[in-house]
Design a protein around this motif. Sequence first.
Motif, mmCIF file in Angstrom:
data_model
loop_
_atom_site.group_PDB
_atom_site.id
_atom_site.type_symbol
_atom_site.label_atom_id
_atom_site.label_comp_id
_atom_site.label_asym_id
_atom_site.label_seq_id
_atom_site.Cartn_x
_atom_site.Cartn_y
_atom_site.Cartn_z
ATOM 1 N N THR A 75 0.826 -1.207 0.000
ATOM 2 C CA THR A 75 0.000 0.000 0.000
ATOM 3 C C THR A 75 0.859 1.256 0.000
ATOM 4 O O THR A 75 2.079 1.204 0.255
ATOM 5 C CB THR A 75 -0.920 0.036 1.229
ATOM 6 N N VAL A 76 0.216 2.377 -0.252
ATOM 7 C CA VAL A 76 0.910 3.671 -0.199
ATOM 8 C C VAL A 76 1.418 3.926 1.212
ATOM 9 O O VAL A 76 2.513 4.475 1.407
ATOM 10 C CB VAL A 76 -0.039 4.798 -0.646
ATOM 11 N N GLY A 77 0.625 3.522 2.217
ATOM 12 C CA GLY A 77 1.075 3.652 3.596
ATOM 13 C C GLY A 77 2.354 2.875 3.847
ATOM 14 O O GLY A 77 3.253 3.358 4.554
ATOM 15 N N ASP A 78 2.473 1.667 3.267
ATOM 16 C CA ASP A 78 3.698 0.868 3.416
ATOM 17 C C ASP A 78 4.902 1.602 2.830
ATOM 18 O O ASP A 78 5.999 1.589 3.411
ATOM 19 C CB ASP A 78 3.540 -0.486 2.717
ATOM 20 N N VAL A 79 4.699 2.246 1.686
ATOM 21 C CA VAL A 79 5.797 2.951 1.021
ATOM 22 C C VAL A 79 6.293 4.104 1.882
ATOM 23 O O VAL A 79 7.499 4.300 2.070
ATOM 24 C CB VAL A 79 5.342 3.458 -0.365
ATOM 25 N N LEU A 80 5.369 4.879 2.419
ATOM 26 C CA LEU A 80 5.763 6.015 3.254
ATOM 27 C C LEU A 80 6.460 5.552 4.524
ATOM 28 O O LEU A 80 7.430 6.167 4.980
ATOM 29 C CB LEU A 80 4.530 6.846 3.604
ATOM 30 N N GLU A 81 5.968 4.467 5.107
ATOM 31 C CA GLU A 81 6.577 3.964 6.330
ATOM 32 C C GLU A 81 7.959 3.374 6.064
ATOM 33 O O GLU A 81 8.862 3.474 6.898
ATOM 34 C CB GLU A 81 5.666 2.911 6.961
ATOM 35 N N ALA A 82 8.154 2.777 4.889
ATOM 36 C CA ALA A 82 9.444 2.171 4.556
ATOM 37 C C ALA A 82 10.543 3.216 4.456
ATOM 38 O O ALA A 82 11.670 3.021 4.941
ATOM 39 C CB ALA A 82 9.326 1.396 3.245
ATOM 40 N N GLY A 83 10.236 4.359 3.832
ATOM 41 C CA GLY A 83 11.230 5.417 3.707
ATOM 42 C C GLY A 83 12.268 5.124 2.633
ATOM 43 O O GLY A 83 12.332 4.017 2.065
ATOM 44 N N PRO A 84 13.121 6.093 2.325
ATOM 45 C CA PRO A 84 14.075 5.960 1.210
ATOM 46 C C PRO A 84 15.104 4.847 1.413
ATOM 47 O O PRO A 84 15.492 4.176 0.456
ATOM 48 C CB PRO A 84 14.735 7.338 1.141
ATOM 49 N N TYR A 85 15.563 4.646 2.650
ATOM 50 C CA TYR A 85 16.621 3.649 2.856
ATOM 51 C C TYR A 85 16.142 2.258 2.476
ATOM 52 O O TYR A 85 16.794 1.541 1.705
ATOM 53 C CB TYR A 85 17.076 3.678 4.315
ATOM 54 N N ARG A 86 14.970 1.844 2.993
ATOM 55 C CA ARG A 86 14.475 0.500 2.694
ATOM 56 C C ARG A 86 14.103 0.383 1.215
ATOM 57 O O ARG A 86 14.326 -0.659 0.593
ATOM 58 C CB ARG A 86 13.267 0.174 3.563
ATOM 59 N N LEU A 87 13.555 1.445 0.633
ATOM 60 C CA LEU A 87 13.164 1.388 -0.777
ATOM 61 C C LEU A 87 14.377 1.189 -1.677
ATOM 62 O O LEU A 87 14.319 0.458 -2.673
ATOM 63 C CB LEU A 87 12.413 2.666 -1.172
ATOM 64 N N ARG A 88 15.489 1.841 -1.331
ATOM 65 C CA ARG A 88 16.702 1.699 -2.164
ATOM 66 C C ARG A 88 17.276 0.289 -2.094
ATOM 67 O O ARG A 88 18.016 -0.127 -2.996
ATOM 68 C CB ARG A 88 17.756 2.715 -1.719
#
Length: 730
Positions: A82-95
């Motif tokens: 979800t979009v909420g998951d993306v915001l909670e993950a933040g840039p470090y986890r997304l990278r």
Amino acid sequence: MRGGSVGRAERDIVARGARLHEAARAVVADHDRAAEAVRAALRPIHDAEVKRELDAIPVARLQDVTEGRLRLASVERSGLRTVGDVLEAGPYRLRRIPGVGERTVGQMLAAARRLSEAAHETVAVHIDVERPEPGTTALVTALHVLVEAGPDARRAADRATALSARLGPLLADARLAVGRVRMLLASQEKKERASAAVTGIRTLVDEADRAGLPGLLAQASVDLLRAPPSDIAAWVDFELRSAEYYSLLAEISGRQPDVAAAEGFLPDEIAERVRTQHLDDSLRRVSLRGYQAFGARFALAQRKVMLGDEMGLGKTIQAIAVLAHLAAGGRSHFMVVCPAGVLVNWTREIEARSTLRVTVLHGPDRHHAFADWRERGGVGVTTFDALRGFPVPAPGGEEVALLVVDEAHAVKNPKAKRSQAVAGWAERCERTLLMTGTPMENRVVEFHHLVRMLDGDLADSLGRRDAPAGSVAFRKAVAPVYLRRNQEDVLTELPSLQHTDQWEELSASDEEAYREAVLAGNFMAMRRAAYLRPEKSAKLDRLREIVREAGENGQKTVVFSHFKDVLRVVEEALVADGTPVFGPLTGSVPAGRRQRIVDDYTGAQDPAVLVAQIQAAGVGFNLQAASVVVLCEPQIKPTIEHQAVARAHRMGQVRPVRVYRLLATGGVDERLVRLLETKTRLFDAYARRSAVAEASPDAIDVSDTELARRIVEEEQERLGVRDTGLSAAE
């Protein structure tokens, strides 16, 4: 101050000004503190609602925001759904996700933040009275302070702000005047400035005294510092006047409904003229929602208009706001015309929500009452038929400042005498406000006559041909006289449940049936006497109006009564009106059959009505299809009403639920309601939410037999009939 000397009078004036300034600053601070307490309580609740919203938006929606530039398969495979998951993950986890580069991370987070910002703007907080939690309790108690303080506290804060802004600089300049040595050593320019400041302070203090401002400020400070006696007290008050709580919540949070929708999508030039129209609230006792204030301003700015808001949006309070504004400006005579069934409601609403004098122009003494109203002024409230017997105002439109016509669709036929009477008054009154919840633009021929009452030239320009219902061109053409808003557009923060006690005056036939029941000492017959003679039943007439208006607004209705014979009367009347009726759903109907009735009702097209015995439908059925609930009579046990209403007002309901309880004045209904209200209200509210009360509703209700006996005896005494014994169970 002659020759630079300082007199006691000058020092006294400065001291009085300083005290007034301090009182003004205290009120402003108290009001700001109360408002900030609401914001502080709202913030975590709103943030949690936003998070729930974002957690429900799939990651794929980020494609829409970025016009399909993102590749999100690897993101979803990583467990971020979800979009909420993306915001909670933040840039470090997304990278760290394989295949996701720096640029994609930046675009993804930017898109997610845009959705988050939109959610913060649009998500509304709904307060669930059935599940009070610490957070919502804190919000309700914070709001309670401002609601209980009322509009006077807000007016006091506004006046205090303006006064403080004027007094502050004057007191600074006048400081020189309170010290002899400083005054002697000061330059001539400073002495003159100090002298002028003292004069200015004297003027402001005298004006404040004449207006009673010191008392208003003192009372406001007391009210703003008064906490509710308990959390339960705040919750009970919220249930009684939740619209006022939500109105303040919207104002303080700044989360108002869409401006264009709240303004009825009027053309810019008209909307701007309405926005700049001043609205005086000094004689009004209740605050308005933003869209309601706009509706009142529309009536004032455009002078002769039709307010077509959907049922439940508060057309009556908007009309009262117009009346109060005109009265504050010195106008003295006003006329309200309405169906007989709502005449009592109008008088009670005007008295409760304004300081205006009300005269009922109805019944055998109506002509004497009319003469009294003409001499003394105020708001005359009459019926369509009674209006025909009164002389129209003098030409020129100065005698009656405003004519209000409720349920204006009742005068859509130009050949009817009642329509002609209203048209004659509308022509002679300075301002006219027609009110109808029926979407008249769907019937252009009927709409045409109502427009003619307001603006003959505009009616001629419309022509008699049908126009596309709701078309942009048609709405623009009638915009100078017509304003309509829908619930879904403006009730973004209003509660999903609204209660209205609908008081009716019994007809002569109703009164006769009621008197016979009282004479017989038959409590149950007294409760249903208002329906025993359907052809002249005031309650039944009002019920049919409610059902008709609900149907015309695309809403379904459920009608509850304790009595099977009342349900039969209701069913026959509605069927005769051409309304699809389902039921009756009674205790004698097998459970499987009951559910089929509910399913058929749910799947039916609007308008549809389900008639149900309140004991049978109070438990175990979901009636979310209904957004209008009618209680034919008050119940002896309040828990029965709550459980029945909860069938419609529950999870899955997408529209606000409007509950009408039909009550007759002066008899068993009024006594029953009053006796039940005099029980310990706070205890009832607490017990209703407890496990004990849910398991055993009878534990908090008075004895049926004892209550019935008391009411029968009191009614026999009031009517002067012989006590023939009680037959409460019949």
